[in-house]
Write a protein that holds these residues in place. Structure first.
Motif, PDB file in Angstrom:
ATOM      1  N   UNK A 117       0.860  -1.104  -0.002  1.00 28.95           N
ATOM      2  CA  UNK A 117       0.269   0.326  -0.015  1.00 28.95           C
ATOM      3  C   UNK A 117       0.865   1.567   0.582  1.00 28.95           C
ATOM      4  N   UNK A 118       0.305   2.288  -0.913  1.00 36.18           N
ATOM      5  CA  UNK A 118       1.269   3.505  -0.302  1.00 36.18           C
ATOM      6  C   UNK A 118       1.442   4.105   0.079  1.00 36.18           C
ATOM      7  N   UNK A 119       0.557   4.737   1.375  1.00 37.20           N
ATOM      8  CA  UNK A 119       0.424   5.263   2.360  1.00 37.20           C
ATOM      9  C   UNK A 119       0.866   4.569   3.803  1.00 37.20           C
ATOM     10  N   UNK A 120       1.648   4.680   4.596  1.00 33.26           N
ATOM     11  CA  UNK A 120       1.769   4.216   5.794  1.00 33.26           C
ATOM     12  C   UNK A 120       1.470   5.333   6.469  1.00 33.26           C
ATOM     13  N   UNK A 121       1.289   3.768   7.280  1.00 38.98           N
ATOM     14  CA  UNK A 121       1.621   5.957   8.772  1.00 38.98           C
ATOM     15  C   UNK A 121       3.085   5.129   9.746  1.00 38.98           C
ATOM     16  N   UNK A 122       2.957   6.548  10.474  1.00 39.38           N
ATOM     17  CA  UNK A 122       4.140   6.763  11.501  1.00 39.38           C
ATOM     18  C   UNK A 122       4.746   5.561  12.392  1.00 39.38           C
ATOM     19  N   UNK A 123       5.889   5.730  12.684  1.00 38.80           N
ATOM     20  CA  UNK A 123       6.579   4.927  13.670  1.00 38.80           C
ATOM     21  C   UNK A 123       6.578   3.806  12.603  1.00 38.80           C
ATOM     22  N   UNK A 124       6.084   2.153  12.917  1.00 36.39           N
ATOM     23  CA  UNK A 124       6.220   1.683  12.851  1.00 36.39           C
ATOM     24  C   UNK A 124       4.922   0.756  11.731  1.00 36.39           C
ATOM     25  N   UNK A 125       3.702   1.784  12.024  1.00 34.07           N
ATOM     26  CA  UNK A 125       2.187   0.922  11.811  1.00 34.07           C
ATOM     27  C   UNK A 125       2.557   1.130  10.242  1.00 34.07           C
ATOM     28  N   UNK A 126       1.024   0.277  10.364  1.00 42.10           N
ATOM     29  CA  UNK A 126       1.886  -0.074   8.884  1.00 42.10           C
ATOM     30  C   UNK A 126       0.680   0.664   7.692  1.00 42.10           C
ATOM     31  N   UNK A 127      -0.076  -0.148   6.713  1.00 43.41           N
ATOM     32  CA  UNK A 127      -0.869   0.938   5.813  1.00 43.41           C
ATOM     33  C   UNK A 127      -1.919   1.769   6.246  1.00 43.41           C
ATOM     34  N   UNK A 128      -2.356   3.484   6.213  1.00 41.51           N
ATOM     35  CA  UNK A 128      -3.930   3.792   6.239  1.00 41.51           C
ATOM     36  C   UNK A 128      -4.543   3.551   5.686  1.00 41.51           C
ATOM     37  N   UNK A 129      -5.401   3.022   6.665  1.00 39.27           N
ATOM     38  CA  UNK A 129      -6.993   3.291   5.703  1.00 39.27           C
ATOM     39  C   UNK A 129      -8.076   4.352   5.338  1.00 39.27           C
ATOM     40  N   UNK A 130      -9.199   4.098   4.975  1.00 42.32           N
ATOM     41  CA  UNK A 130      -9.597   5.696   4.546  1.00 42.32           C
ATOM     42  C   UNK A 130     -10.183   5.969   5.490  1.00 42.32           C
ATOM     43  N   UNK A 131     -10.667   5.315   7.047  1.00 41.01           N
ATOM     44  CA  UNK A 131     -10.554   6.080   8.127  1.00 41.01           C
ATOM     45  C   UNK A 131      -9.165   7.357   8.729  1.00 41.01           C
ATOM     46  N   UNK A 132      -8.167   6.757   8.486  1.00 38.15           N
ATOM     47  CA  UNK A 132      -6.827   6.996   9.142  1.00 38.15           C
ATOM     48  C   UNK A 132      -6.868   8.493   7.980  1.00 38.15           C
ATOM     49  N   UNK A 133      -7.097   7.713   6.908  1.00 43.46           N
ATOM     50  CA  UNK A 133      -6.551   9.416   5.638  1.00 43.46           C
ATOM     51  C   UNK A 133      -7.897  10.290   6.348  1.00 43.46           C
ATOM     52  N   UNK A 134      -8.999  10.205   6.182  1.00 36.61           N
ATOM     53  CA  UNK A 134      -9.844  11.112   6.691  1.00 36.61           C
ATOM     54  C   UNK A 134     -10.243  11.510   8.082  1.00 36.61           C
TER      55      UNK A 134
END
Length: 205
Positions: A117-134
């Motif tokens: 997935x293109x968009x990753x979370x901060x630190x060691x977190x995995x991909x951003x979900x649609x809710x994470x982007x929102x």
């Protein structure tokens, strides 16, 4: 019941991001941290394409196998998966391509850069979900919270295309619509503003 008339439904204007609000959002992402570069890239892609949240969250990036990815920065194009299997290719502008490129360089050093997935979370977190982007957009907004829904980017993009003389057929293709009602819904958000601006162009000497 046969003698009853249908209720009147008022056609309320849909709130959308103004150019000033988008500029404020972009200022909130200025900087060189991973999150700032990622969020600046997300906002630039939103502004340049008006794609849906779920489409943005689903973009894949596979630098080791470009054929499996959805990002082509040379052509400034993303492949997105639309509703009901209506996939399409969308174009981004040069500014969005520049911001995505900066994010990709920061992404290469991320602990989970191997993720598809293109968009990753901060630190060691995995991909951003649609809710994470929102939620990110809500955090970046001045004052935070409510006001303009997630579709505000889509309405802004549609309004901008039509205001600058874009063809309705092209907008329908870019947005992945299959119904003419969607053009009326999204294109109508700022129809009054466009009409008043065109009035000045036509009537002023």
């Amino acid at each position: 019941m046969a003698r009853l008339g249908a209720p009147k439904v008022s056609d309320k204007p849909v709130p959308f991001f103004t150019s000033g609000e988008l500029s404020e959002l972009e200022k909130a992402c200025q900087g060189s941290t991973f999150a700032q570069r990622r969020d600046a890239a997300i906002l630039a892609v939103f502004r340049a394409t008006g794609i849906r949240l779920v489409e943005l969250a689903g973009i894949r990036y596979c630098p080791g196998d470009p054929g499996r990815g959805d990002v082509d920065l040379q052509r400034r194009e993303f492949y997105v998966r639309g509703k009901r299997g209506k996939d399409r290719v969308v174009r981004i502008d040069h500014e969005a391509a520049r911001r995505v490129d900066r994010y990709l360089r920061a992404r290469a050093r991320h602990p989970q850069a191997y993720r598809s997935r293109l968009w990753l979370g901060e630190g060691d977190r995995g991909p951003l979900t649609r809710d994470g982007i929102y939620q990110m957009v809500r955090r970046r907004r001045a004052g935070g919270g409510e006001g303009v829904p997630a579709t505000g980017f889509r309405h802004h993009f549609s309004h901008t295309c039509l205001e600058r003389g874009g063809a309705e057929g092209d907008l329908t293709e870019l947005n992945g619509w299959s119904s003419p009602q969607m053009l009326q819904w999204y294109g109508g958000s700022a129809r009054g503003a466009r009409a008043r601006r065109h009035y000045d162009l036509v009537m002023d000497d």
